[in-house]
Structure formats: C-alpha cells, structure tokens
Design a protein around this motif. Sequence first.
Motif, PDB file in Angstrom:
ATOM      1  N   LYS A 351       0.861  -1.276   0.012  1.00 42.18           N
ATOM      2  CA  LYS A 351      -0.089   0.033  -0.085  1.00 42.18           C
ATOM      3  C   LYS A 351       1.065   1.162  -0.137  1.00 42.18           C
ATOM      4  O   LYS A 351       0.487   2.110  -0.583  1.00 42.18           O
ATOM      5  N   ARG A 354       2.788   1.276  -3.629  1.00 44.50           N
ATOM      6  CA  ARG A 354       1.629   1.414  -4.852  1.00 44.50           C
ATOM      7  C   ARG A 354       2.040   2.862  -5.533  1.00 44.50           C
ATOM      8  O   ARG A 354       2.051   2.947  -6.826  1.00 44.50           O
ATOM      9  N   GLU A 358       2.955   3.461  -9.238  1.00 42.70           N
ATOM     10  CA  GLU A 358       1.932   4.130 -10.362  1.00 42.70           C
ATOM     11  C   GLU A 358       2.628   5.243 -11.105  1.00 42.70           C
ATOM     12  O   GLU A 358       2.326   5.381 -12.183  1.00 42.70           O
TER      13      GLU A 358
END
Length: 491
Positions: A351, A354, A358
């Motif tokens: 988490k 990420r 991205e």
Amino acid sequence: MCIRSGEWVIISKVNLRVKFKEKVIKSLRFRLILIILCAGVIPCAASYIGIIKTYESRAVSLRTAEIQNQCTILCDQLNTYNYLADCSSEVINASLTQLTNIYSGRVMIVDRNLKVLRDTYDLDGGKTVVSENVIKCMAGESTNFYDKRNRYIEVTSPITEVGSDKIVGVMLASVSTDSIEDSLRIFRTKGIAILGMVFAVVAALSFLLADRIVLPLKKIAKGIESVTEGYSTEVLHENTFVETWQISETFNKMLGRMKLLDDSREEFVSNVSHELKTPLASMKVLADSLVTQENVPIELYEEFMEDIAKEIDRENDIINDLLTLVKMDKTAQNLNISQVNVNELLELILKRLRPIAEKKNVEIIMESFRPVTAEIDEVKMTLAISNLVENAIKYNHDNGWVHVSLNADHKYFYVKVADSGIGIPQEDQGHIFERFYRVDKSHSREIGGTGLGLAITRNAVIMHRGSIKVYSEHGEGTTFTVRIPLIYVSA
Ligand SMILES: Nc1ncnc2c1ncn2[C@@H]1O[C@H](COP(=O)(O)OP(=O)(O)OP(=O)(O)O)[C@@H](O)[C@H]1O
Ligand SMILES: [Mg+2]
C-alpha cells in the motif's frame, strides 16, 4: 626500592634473553630439529644399549656354563682320586691350578664340615666357609652367581661319594670376568663413536630438513608482513608444499576480498558524497534563484520551497539508509520479536509503495496462498521486504509488473518478489548483497540509491536465521525469494 640505570640495562637484557629463548623454544624450526634428532638418535641409542646388554648377558652365561662344565668334570676326577681323603694328588692339584690360571680365578675344595681342604690361592686352607651357595650346593643344588660390581662369577659343584649319590663336599670356583669387561669396553667405545657420528649426521640432516620445511613459511610470513605494512600488494605464490600453497591461496583470497572492500569503500564514499551533494546542489540553485530575483511571485516561492523540501527528504532518506545499516550491525542481537500477521504486513508494505509504482505505471500483484503468522521483528522485516519491492519497481520498465507472493509450510514462510524489469547480469548476482554494490553505476546513479538496500535486507534476513536467493536473467526480470522460520530460535 630504587633501581639504578645500570641495573635497568641488566634487567632489560635478561628480559630480552628470556624472550629470545621463549621464541626459539616455541619456533617450528627448533621443534622440527628436536623431533628429527629424537627420531634419529633415540632408536640408535636404544639399539646400542640393547646390543651391549645382550652381549654381556650372553658372554656371562656362556662363561658360567663353561666353568660349570669344568667343575663337574673335575668333581668326577676328585671322586676317582678320593681327593677329599687325601689332597696330595698331583694330577688333581695340577688340574685345579690349570683351571685357576686359565680363568684367572680361584678354586676351593670344601668338605662336608665346610672346612676348606684346598684353596688355589693358599689363603683360606683349613678355615671354615659359611657361604649360602656352598650350603645350598651341599644340599644337592649346583649354584652360580654373577657379581657385576666386583666382576666375578662364582660357581659351586657338588662332590659325591664314590659309588653313591651322597654329597661329601663342594667345589667352589670364582672366576674373573675381566676379559668380558674388556670386550664390553671396546664395544662401548666403538658404539659411542658410531653414536656420535650418527648424532652429527642426524643433526646436520635435521637442520637441513627443518630449514627446508620452515623456509616457505618464512617466505609467506615475509609476504604477509610486507602486504600488512603496505610495501607490497602482490599475491603470494608459495607452492613448495600443498599446505603452503593452501595458505597462499587463502591469503590471496583474503587479499582480494580486502581489495574489493577497499574499492567498494572508496566507491561508497564517492557515491555517498555524490548522492548527498546532488540534493544540496539543487537546493542551492533553487534558493539562489529566489534570492537573486526581485519581486518573486508567491506561487514561485511556494513551488521552489516544495522542491527544496523534496530535496531535503531525499537527503534524509540517504542518511537514514546509512544509519539503518550501521545500527543493524551494532544491534545484531537485539531483535524485537513478536507474533506478526505476515499477510497484513505485506499488504501494508505494498500500500505504501503503490504510489511509487503508479508513477512508472508498474502493476503490483499480491498473491497469498495461506494466512501466515510468524515470530519476527516487524520493523526489520518490513525494511527487508520493502527494499526488495522498491528495487523491483525501481529497476523495472515502464508499464511493467511486480509479483509478490506469500506461502508457508510447517517450518518456514516464503516471500517471493518477481519483476519484469531489467534483470541482473550473471556475474553481478554474487555481489549485489555486498554493501554499496550497484550493477550499472551510471544508470543506478540516475535512478538514485546508495547500494545499501540489499545489504540491509540480507542483514535482516540473516538475523531472523532465514535465507535469501536471487534468480535473474539479464533483460528478462528478477526474482528474489526469502525464507524465514515461523518460530524464532535465539542463538
Ligand atoms: N530487482 C532488481 N532488478 C534489477 N537490478 C536489481 C534489482 N534489485 C537490485 N538490483 C541491482 O542491485 C544493486 C544493489 O541494490 P540495492 O538495493 O542494494 O541498492 P540500490 O537500489 O542501488 O540503492 P538503495 O536500495 O540503497 O537505494 C542495484 O544498484 C541494482 O543494480
Ligand atoms: Mg535498492
């Protein structure tokens, strides 16, 4: 107590001598000489002593048997001539004198009452002999006795009555063993001379051999010394013995490793300074442009200050990385172990990472095969796995993927981090866990990082008594597998 300078000189000289003696006694050369000398001389000396002893006992027993025979023959003659009743027999007296002369001895004829009837020395004639051997012989037992100290053999032989076995007297003969002693003396002299020669030859050989054995070791010691003192960086080639060859090889390996460490340290220093300088340089440019411009709009201020804050964060990251590694080394034994849900831990890590993925449009896929709870240090394990996932994103192509999986058996849990990135060449795979090692230096610098991430990961894994492996094909992606015991066992 006051010690004068003269006394100090004497004391230090004595100390030096004691140290020198200790050094000599403990030296391999001295011990080798001693061993070879012992191995050569002790068997010779033992054989020499054995030969002398055997010769002596053989010569004494032969002489004793000879005298015993002569006495038995003479005793028979004494019987024939009834010598005990009449000692005037010329024949017997001549035989007795002859025996005395041949063997440089003394013969006494003793009757039943232990009275000496005839003494070839004419000293004890008519006297009484109270000798244990004579009494034993009177009882029927022939005796012999070797007096080594006074160098004579004493033999007794019974005289029996004519026509019966009744003992009526004893012949007591003492003969000198001087001739045996003379032969022994010659043997001893020659033996000692031979032993001396053997000693000299073995001593010379032992010095030669010891020097030959010690020389390669000395060369190695000298080589190591010159490397240690910095005079030389040459590798050792001491192939005289297999053992010295092994020492040389091991030393060369160590030297290679030291050089590598030295190189990587130098590289680290230049890397770190570069990494630390880059954000500083950017901050300086940003700050300067704000200071030198007049009437700067507030928006530009905000934008530049944001950039400066980012550079500060980056600087902070690098310093934190270094501190983490140093701290890990110092607190290697201090793991903060607790029961951790590894599935949740991985979810949390992903988490957090990420957003970075991205940016590169890298897809992160998580796959859990079962729920896993393990006894681990949550902070250190997070750091270890974060580094792997960070690398998988960092060294990936745009639009690539990172596949993280978690599995377990009854003893271990396994985390696999696979990526579709640039891969690691075969020859670098053995080094990537070393501190400050980076595969493609120029490219890595562009990407950023200190080369400490995997070293931190490996440290953390080893502290958990786990293992880490890398599988990679250059240009085709990389897979790291980590295996950690479910239950922590302290050392
Ligand atoms: N997944 C990967 N794919 C390709 N190369 C990798 C991967 N992981 C590590 N490497 C190579 O191994 C080197 C060492 O990795 P490590 O994580 O120790 O340092 P870094 O990523 O360069 O710096 P840091 O992690 O300290 O910011 C990297 O520089 C990179 O060349
Ligand atoms: Mg890294």
